[in-house]
Motif scaffolding. Structure first.
Motif, PDB file in Angstrom:
ATOM      1  N   THR A  24       0.830  -1.210   0.000  1.00 10.30           N
ATOM      2  CA  THR A  24       0.000   0.000   0.000  1.00 10.30           C
ATOM      3  C   THR A  24       0.862   1.258   0.000  1.00 10.30           C
ATOM      4  OG1 THR A  24      -1.740  -1.179   1.179  1.00 10.30           O
ATOM      5  CG2 THR A  24      -1.840   1.219   1.239  1.00 10.30           C
ATOM      6  N   THR A  25       1.894   1.280   0.818  1.00 11.06           N
ATOM      7  CA  THR A  25       2.782   2.433   0.898  1.00 11.06           C
ATOM      8  C   THR A  25       3.499   2.657  -0.429  1.00 11.06           C
ATOM      9  OG1 THR A  25       3.116   2.061   3.258  1.00 11.06           O
ATOM     10  CG2 THR A  25       4.739   3.452   2.138  1.00 11.06           C
ATOM     11  N   LEU A  26       3.948   1.584  -1.052  1.00 10.12           N
ATOM     12  CA  LEU A  26       4.621   1.690  -2.339  1.00 10.12           C
ATOM     13  C   LEU A  26       3.694   2.286  -3.395  1.00 10.12           C
ATOM     14  CD1 LEU A  26       7.236   1.096  -3.872  1.00 10.12           C
ATOM     15  CD2 LEU A  26       6.352  -1.191  -4.328  1.00 10.12           C
ATOM     16  N   GLN A  27       2.461   1.841  -3.420  1.00  9.23           N
ATOM     17  CA  GLN A  27       1.489   2.391  -4.382  1.00  9.23           C
ATOM     18  C   GLN A  27       1.246   3.878  -4.137  1.00  9.23           C
ATOM     19  OE1 GLN A  27      -1.638  -0.558  -3.702  1.00  9.23           O
ATOM     20  NE2 GLN A  27      -1.409  -1.202  -5.834  1.00  9.23           N
ATOM     21  N   LYS A  28       1.153   4.278  -2.871  1.00  8.03           N
ATOM     22  CA  LYS A  28       0.929   5.690  -2.545  1.00  8.03           C
ATOM     23  C   LYS A  28       2.126   6.554  -2.932  1.00  8.03           C
ATOM     24  CE  LYS A  28      -2.170   4.954   1.364  1.00  8.03           C
ATOM     25  NZ  LYS A  28      -2.291   5.027   2.835  1.00  8.03           N
ATOM     26  N   VAL A  29       3.323   6.052  -2.673  1.00  2.00           N
ATOM     27  CA  VAL A  29       4.534   6.830  -2.951  1.00  2.00           C
ATOM     28  C   VAL A  29       4.748   6.985  -4.450  1.00  2.00           C
ATOM     29  CG1 VAL A  29       7.062   6.792  -2.783  1.00  2.00           C
ATOM     30  CG2 VAL A  29       5.670   6.248  -0.780  1.00  2.00           C
ATOM     31  N   VAL A  30       4.557   5.917  -5.214  1.00  2.00           N
ATOM     32  CA  VAL A  30       4.761   5.975  -6.661  1.00  2.00           C
ATOM     33  C   VAL A  30       3.671   6.811  -7.313  1.00  2.00           C
ATOM     34  CG1 VAL A  30       4.845   4.610  -8.787  1.00  2.00           C
ATOM     35  CG2 VAL A  30       6.038   3.813  -6.742  1.00  2.00           C
TER      36      VAL A  30
END
Length: 119
Positions: A24-30
């Motif tokens: 989830t964090t990776l999707q938000k950051v990208v």
């Protein structure tokens, strides 16, 4: 514009984080619809190796005689490449012989570095 072919990068998840949290964090950051992040396979937890007194004594002796420092323990083996050996029942240990400034830690970052004196 030609489409980029699939590129896969492995992420190692820290023991205190869940796979879902990292995803989830990776999707938000990208934050880019052209980039996707997928979980491939089922992540397996890596059990800790037992702290054997003979191994600890040898490491303590080495650190005290070479650098005149005491041994300290930290939990850093939960996300490394030795995990597969531990899952197979083979105890493994990592020894970090690097001194670092706790106010300037740059592990695995874009500007990762270890000072000459620390090394």
């Amino acid at each position: 514009m030609p489409q980029a072919r699939g590129r896969y990068r492995e992420l190692r998840v820290l023991p205190e984080d869940s796979v879902e949290f990292v995803h989830t964090t990776l999707q938000k950051v990208v934050a880019d619809d052209e980039v996707s992040a997928k979980i491939l396979g089922e992540p397996a937890p890596g059990p800790a190796s037992a702290l054997r007194p003979d191994v600890l004594a040898a490491v303590s002796h080495a650190t005290e005689s070479l650098w005149r420092v005491s041994l300290s323990y930290h939990h850093g083996d939960g996300c490394d490449r030795r995990k597969a050996l531990r899952i197979a029942g083979i105890p493994t240990y990592g020894i970090q012989g690097i001194f670092f400034d706790r106010d300037d830690i740059r592990f695995h970052g874009r500007d990762e570095r270890v000072g000459v004196q620390s090394f």
